[in-house]
Design an enzyme around this catalytic site. Structure first.
Site, PDB file in Angstrom:
ATOM      1  N   SER A 287      40.065  31.733  25.331  1.00 34.90           N
ATOM      2  CA  SER A 287      40.735  32.217  26.549  1.00 34.90           C
ATOM      3  C   SER A 287      39.774  32.880  27.524  1.00 34.90           C
ATOM      4  CB  SER A 287      41.862  33.193  26.188  1.00 34.90           C
ATOM      5  OG  SER A 287      41.349  34.312  25.486  1.00 34.90           O
TER       6      SER A 287
ATOM      7  N   SER B 113      28.009  34.629  15.479  1.00 31.41           N
ATOM      8  CA  SER B 113      27.703  35.977  15.025  1.00 31.41           C
ATOM      9  C   SER B 113      27.216  36.787  16.223  1.00 31.41           C
ATOM     10  CB  SER B 113      26.659  35.920  13.902  1.00 31.41           C
ATOM     11  OG  SER B 113      26.313  37.208  13.456  1.00 31.41           O
TER      12      SER B 113
ATOM     13  N   TYR C 175      31.494  47.317  14.097  1.00 30.85           N
ATOM     14  CA  TYR C 175      31.324  45.986  14.683  1.00 30.85           C
ATOM     15  C   TYR C 175      30.137  45.275  14.036  1.00 30.85           C
ATOM     16  CZ  TYR C 175      29.816  42.325  17.837  1.00 30.85           C
ATOM     17  OH  TYR C 175      29.398  41.115  18.342  1.00 30.85           O
TER      18      TYR C 175
ATOM     19  N   LYS D 217      29.724  41.642  11.729  1.00 31.74           N
ATOM     20  CA  LYS D 217      28.794  40.545  11.991  1.00 31.74           C
ATOM     21  C   LYS D 217      27.792  40.370  10.850  1.00 31.74           C
ATOM     22  CE  LYS D 217      30.613  39.093  15.767  1.00 31.74           C
ATOM     23  NZ  LYS D 217      31.292  37.769  15.778  1.00 31.74           N
TER      24      LYS D 217
END
Length: 274
Positions: free
Chosen positions: A10, A131, A145, A149
């Site tokens: 999106s 990633s 966060y 990853k």
């Protein structure tokens, strides 16, 4: 024709990748988002549209089944959906941390599980996991966060070895700072969980300021189209690399961290995030 299923289209990297890949006559590209109306314009670019929420089992099953019903299998899965939940480790709300892992890690893992039987039957396939340079180094304020990853990196490394005998390749794309809505989301989350009068207030303010400045700096950041070009190479190369690190700044930071070690990198961060 090669079928490509890509999540999180999106905005940003996902949208740019769909537009780039859909131009190729050898690819049938399925663009997905939680709300199909948000990606309606991508049909005009040549993509086929499917609803897909990577935190919803039924939604993932339906999307994979739709592609397999028409083509037999998903040839290429691009796990792009993800976002950054920032904040101090001590103060970050755990419900938001869990939600981030549901999207960035568990959704990626489950969708991969769903496409692999078809790939194995076909004796071919490719999985491209998006990633981040944040999967190879860590900045203060972004621990959760970065953890998501790092998890993507570990899962990808194990998966690559497990599925190679079945003709399936696994590639990781590691963007640096990309001028999308990611920075704004990260900045918003950074202050949402932190106590404005708490012990981390100065660190939070510093991280927010440095992050905003870095995303505005065109020497340090790049456009989503830059990443889309790299993803196209990962999808179409006869022998894709295991990793594609995107932007010169990301390359410099990752290898500085690797060569100088944790203590020196920590000291550099202390100078930057005062």
């Amino acid at each position: 024709m090669t079928t490509v299923l890509i999540t999180g289209t999106s905005s940003g990297i996902g949208r740019a990748t769909v537009r780039r890949l859909a131009r190729r006559p050898d690819l049938t590209v399925y663009a997905t988002a939680r709300k199909v109306e948000a990606i309606a314009d991508l049909a005009e670019a040549g993509a086929r549209l499917l609803p897909l929420d990577v935190t919803d089992e039924a939604s993932m099953r339906a999307a994979v089944a739709a592609v397999e019903a028409e083509h037999g299998q998903v040839d290429v899965l691009i796990n792009n959906a993800g976002y950054g939940e920032y904040g101090p480790i001590e103060e970050a709300p755990m419900d938001r941390v869990r939600a981030q892992f549901e999207t960035n890690v568990f959704g990626l893992s489950r969708l991969t599980q769903l496409v692999l039987p078809g790939m194995r039957r076909a004796g071919r396939g490719r999985i491209v996991n998006i990633s981040s340079m944040g999967g190879r180094l860590v900045f203060p304020g972004g621990g959760y966060y970065h953890a998501s990853k790092y998890a993507v990196e570990a899962i990808s490394d194990a998966l690559r070895q497990e599925v190679r005998p079945f003709g399936v390749d696994v590639t990781i794309v590691e963007p640096g700072l990309i001028r999308t809505g990611f920075g704004a989301v990260a900045s918003s989350s950074l202050g949402a969980g932190a106590d404005p009068a708490g012990p981390y207030r100065k660190m939070v303010a510093s991280v927010d300021a440095v992050m905003a400045k870095s995303y505005r700096n065109k020497a340090l950041s790049a456009t989503p189209e830059t990443v889309a070009r790299v993803i196209e190479r990962a999808v179409t190369a006869r022998r894709p690399r295991t990793r594609y690190l995107v932007t010169a700044a990301a390359w410099a930071m990752v290898h500085t961290r690797r060569l100088l070690g944790a203590r020196v990198f920590d000291a550099m961060n202390r100078l930057q995030f005062r």
